[in-house]
Design an enzyme around this catalytic site. Sequence first.
Site, PDB file in Angstrom:
ATOM      1  N   ARG A 128       0.839  -1.188   0.000  1.00 59.45           N
ATOM      2  CA  ARG A 128       0.000   0.000   0.000  1.00 59.45           C
ATOM      3  C   ARG A 128       0.883   1.250   0.000  1.00 59.45           C
ATOM      4  O   ARG A 128       1.924   1.285   0.668  1.00 59.45           O
ATOM      5  CB  ARG A 128      -0.878  -0.015   1.256  1.00 59.45           C
ATOM      6  CG  ARG A 128      -1.896   1.102   1.367  1.00 59.45           C
ATOM      7  CD  ARG A 128      -2.936   1.028   0.306  1.00 59.45           C
ATOM      8  NE  ARG A 128      -4.118   1.835   0.630  1.00 59.45           N
ATOM      9  CZ  ARG A 128      -4.943   2.324  -0.281  1.00 59.45           C
ATOM     10  NH1 ARG A 128      -4.727   2.090  -1.564  1.00 59.45           N
ATOM     11  NH2 ARG A 128      -6.001   3.024   0.085  1.00 59.45           N
ATOM     12  N   THR A 413      -8.548   1.206  -9.908  1.00 62.73           N
ATOM     13  CA  THR A 413      -7.946  -0.071  -9.577  1.00 62.73           C
ATOM     14  C   THR A 413      -8.173  -1.143 -10.645  1.00 62.73           C
ATOM     15  O   THR A 413      -8.951  -0.985 -11.572  1.00 62.73           O
ATOM     16  CB  THR A 413      -8.455  -0.541  -8.196  1.00 62.73           C
ATOM     17  OG1 THR A 413      -8.389   0.556  -7.284  1.00 62.73           O
ATOM     18  CG2 THR A 413      -7.673  -1.680  -7.642  1.00 62.73           C
ATOM     19  N   THR A 431      -3.504  -0.635  -7.923  1.00 63.94           N
ATOM     20  CA  THR A 431      -4.212   0.634  -8.069  1.00 63.94           C
ATOM     21  C   THR A 431      -3.266   1.819  -8.196  1.00 63.94           C
ATOM     22  O   THR A 431      -2.103   1.749  -7.760  1.00 63.94           O
ATOM     23  CB  THR A 431      -5.127   0.869  -6.847  1.00 63.94           C
ATOM     24  OG1 THR A 431      -5.932   2.024  -7.062  1.00 63.94           O
ATOM     25  CG2 THR A 431      -4.318   1.034  -5.577  1.00 63.94           C
ATOM     26  N   GLU A 433      -5.221   4.634  -7.436  1.00 57.47           N
ATOM     27  CA  GLU A 433      -6.355   5.326  -6.832  1.00 57.47           C
ATOM     28  C   GLU A 433      -7.359   5.679  -7.914  1.00 57.47           C
ATOM     29  O   GLU A 433      -7.742   4.816  -8.693  1.00 57.47           O
ATOM     30  CB  GLU A 433      -5.895   6.533  -6.012  1.00 57.47           C
ATOM     31  CG  GLU A 433      -6.994   7.389  -5.419  1.00 57.47           C
ATOM     32  CD  GLU A 433      -7.996   6.649  -4.532  1.00 57.47           C
ATOM     33  OE1 GLU A 433      -8.608   7.299  -3.681  1.00 57.47           O
ATOM     34  OE2 GLU A 433      -8.199   5.444  -4.679  1.00 57.47           O
ATOM     35  N   ASP A 453      -7.303   8.826   0.051  1.00 53.08           N
ATOM     36  CA  ASP A 453      -8.030   7.722   0.694  1.00 53.08           C
ATOM     37  C   ASP A 453      -8.018   7.833   2.217  1.00 53.08           C
ATOM     38  O   ASP A 453      -8.638   7.015   2.891  1.00 53.08           O
ATOM     39  CB  ASP A 453      -7.427   6.375   0.291  1.00 53.08           C
ATOM     40  CG  ASP A 453      -8.156   5.749  -0.878  1.00 53.08           C
ATOM     41  OD1 ASP A 453      -9.088   6.376  -1.408  1.00 53.08           O
ATOM     42  OD2 ASP A 453      -7.795   4.619  -1.270  1.00 53.08           O
ATOM     43  N   SER A 477      -7.459   0.614   2.749  1.00 55.15           N
ATOM     44  CA  SER A 477      -7.737   0.180   1.381  1.00 55.15           C
ATOM     45  C   SER A 477      -8.950  -0.733   1.370  1.00 55.15           C
ATOM     46  O   SER A 477      -9.122  -1.572   2.262  1.00 55.15           O
ATOM     47  CB  SER A 477      -6.539  -0.578   0.807  1.00 55.15           C
ATOM     48  OG  SER A 477      -6.856  -1.125  -0.454  1.00 55.15           O
ATOM     49  N   SER A 478      -9.788  -0.590   0.341  1.00 53.67           N
ATOM     50  CA  SER A 478     -10.896  -1.519   0.144  1.00 53.67           C
ATOM     51  C   SER A 478     -10.466  -2.758  -0.622  1.00 53.67           C
ATOM     52  O   SER A 478     -11.255  -3.700  -0.773  1.00 53.67           O
ATOM     53  CB  SER A 478     -12.032  -0.827  -0.610  1.00 53.67           C
ATOM     54  OG  SER A 478     -12.626   0.171   0.186  1.00 53.67           O
ATOM     55  N   GLY A 499     -12.881  -1.078  -7.729  1.00 58.55           N
ATOM     56  CA  GLY A 499     -14.151  -0.408  -7.462  1.00 58.55           C
ATOM     57  C   GLY A 499     -14.174   0.471  -6.237  1.00 58.55           C
ATOM     58  O   GLY A 499     -15.248   0.817  -5.756  1.00 58.55           O
ATOM     59  N   GLY A 500     -13.020   0.838  -5.681  1.00 59.63           N
ATOM     60  CA  GLY A 500     -13.031   1.700  -4.510  1.00 59.63           C
ATOM     61  C   GLY A 500     -13.768   1.054  -3.350  1.00 59.63           C
ATOM     62  O   GLY A 500     -13.663  -0.155  -3.107  1.00 59.63           O
TER      63      GLY A 500
END
Length: 603
Positions: A128, A413, A431, A433, A453, A477-478, A499-500
């Site tokens: 990340r 992403t 990603t 972002e 984020d 993070s999702s 997809g965030g």
Amino acid sequence: MPYLAFSSDTRRSAGRRAAHPHRRAGALLCLALFLGLAGCRAEPAGDRPPQAAVAAPGGSGALVVAAHPLAAKAGADVLERGGSAMDAALAVQLMLGLVEPQSSGIGGGTVLLAYDARSGQVSGYIGREQAPAAAGPGWFDDAQGQPLARADAMLSGRATGVPGTLATFALALQEHGRLPWAQLFDGTIATAEHGFTVTKRLEQHIHGRFPQASSADVRRFFDDGHGGLLQAGDTLRNPAYAATLRTLAAGGADAFYRGALARAIVARTADAPRPGAMTLDDLEGYRAEKVAPLCRPLRGYQLCSLPPPASGVGVLQLMALLDGTDIAQRGADDPQAWFLFAEASRLMYADRDRYVGDPRFTEVPVEGLLAPGYVASRRALIGPRAATAAPAAGRPAGAPAVPADTTDEPGGTSHFVVVDADGNAVSVTTTIESFFGSGRMVEGFFLNNQLTDFAWDRKDGRPGMANAIAGGKRPRSSMSPLLLLDGDGRLAGALGSPGGSAIPAYIGKTLAGLLYWDLPLDQAVALPNLVARGTRFDGEAERFSPALRTALRERGVDVRAGSGEDSGLHGIFLRDGRWEWAADPRRDGTAAFPAPRTPDATP
């Protein structure tokens, strides 16, 4: 923790599931009626690549499923040369950064799961992006001390976190690589030099209405040479990216975090407007992290994802909430099934949004969130109608006293899956972002805007949020890549999506179709998306039948056209001894298969 051994009860559960083929047939008929289609399998249109199939040519089981045909082929080419699944994964990532630059690249971050067929072990890797040491409260404030508008923040130099993608692959390849690092770059270098054809989807982003599409770097990069912008069918070349990859092939990941490339990254983030404060020390000090996966049993399988700051805990909690309902006795045409999914999603998001952050900076009650008693207490909150107010977060064991979160995470992403001929597998979510990241380009690649984020909007005056910005911290993070293992600890599937903040919902919907309603993987992927979070019920409203939408509305779930991008689910699943694969029909994805290698072939 490493993946858990199955109990005899979960093995019996898998056997019971396999013993009811008539239920699967009924589910398929219901889905056909539900979608109003003559057949449910997504069919390619025109020259669109195939996006679903059962089994792979050649029977080796080796394949790559990715968001662009050239990316899938890049991975398959590496597998043909004797590379491992992780070798191929780096090749896929490098190509995605070229052909799908709106979604990922070496200027961003990556999280992944690796399955080792020989040992049966699952390993996690988190790369990340990380805030510079100078980051802190007020990072995205204007000169008057007020939070910036989101569009201004996303385009600022301060939006870029220290990229983690190359460090992640360098770390993972130490254990899971087979070919020399330098041999994984050739395919993308050649494509960058010779050019590739712009797809319709890339054209839509080039001509998009989001802030980055109007940035100077984006418009310059996609200039068609005639006063306009590239369109579908045009050829795009990126010689600067080819030169960057040559540097990295020769110098390894260190050539990204030190030297000329590092100086170029720091300089671009320091440019106006709203320059950042990333330093060479921030880049040189970045470290990807190997972590134990987060695994729980589900329907006779072991479901593994990644711990915080990723959102695997959210996906696992969502499935645990659903597993105590009667959703498995329902189907894709049943409004009560979707109502249960929506309400369980709202409960999951309330908990995830409150507690999940970087565990190096905040205490995340992972075990408490997944404890059966706590999950049961949350499930008991699901009534006959959706509550009009947003569900409040619960208080699981070990939960710190933190205020509600204000993170606003946009969609972006990409996700891909690789399996090699030895049965090793990689499930990767990657990603920069939001689309084209910060809109700032360095030497042929876009820089991320991942620091947006964080929960940085301080207008509500609530310090101490789990996902508050801080120097050296990684934003929540999702991303939630998955691996599924069978009762004997063998690979049974892999899945993930971009997809965030919608990622956990996209994956949960697919798992519901796959494991509860016994749908083929491609039909589970193609199910309508429904993202229930807070007071919103976003989704592909037009893909639900009018009768089903009416029934949901009567239960308090009013599905409306969603915000953000579509899902980009890619995965594989082993059913009755045969591999199914699927690429989301909402994108350009497909699978590629390496040619079988001769027995005496050597890497």
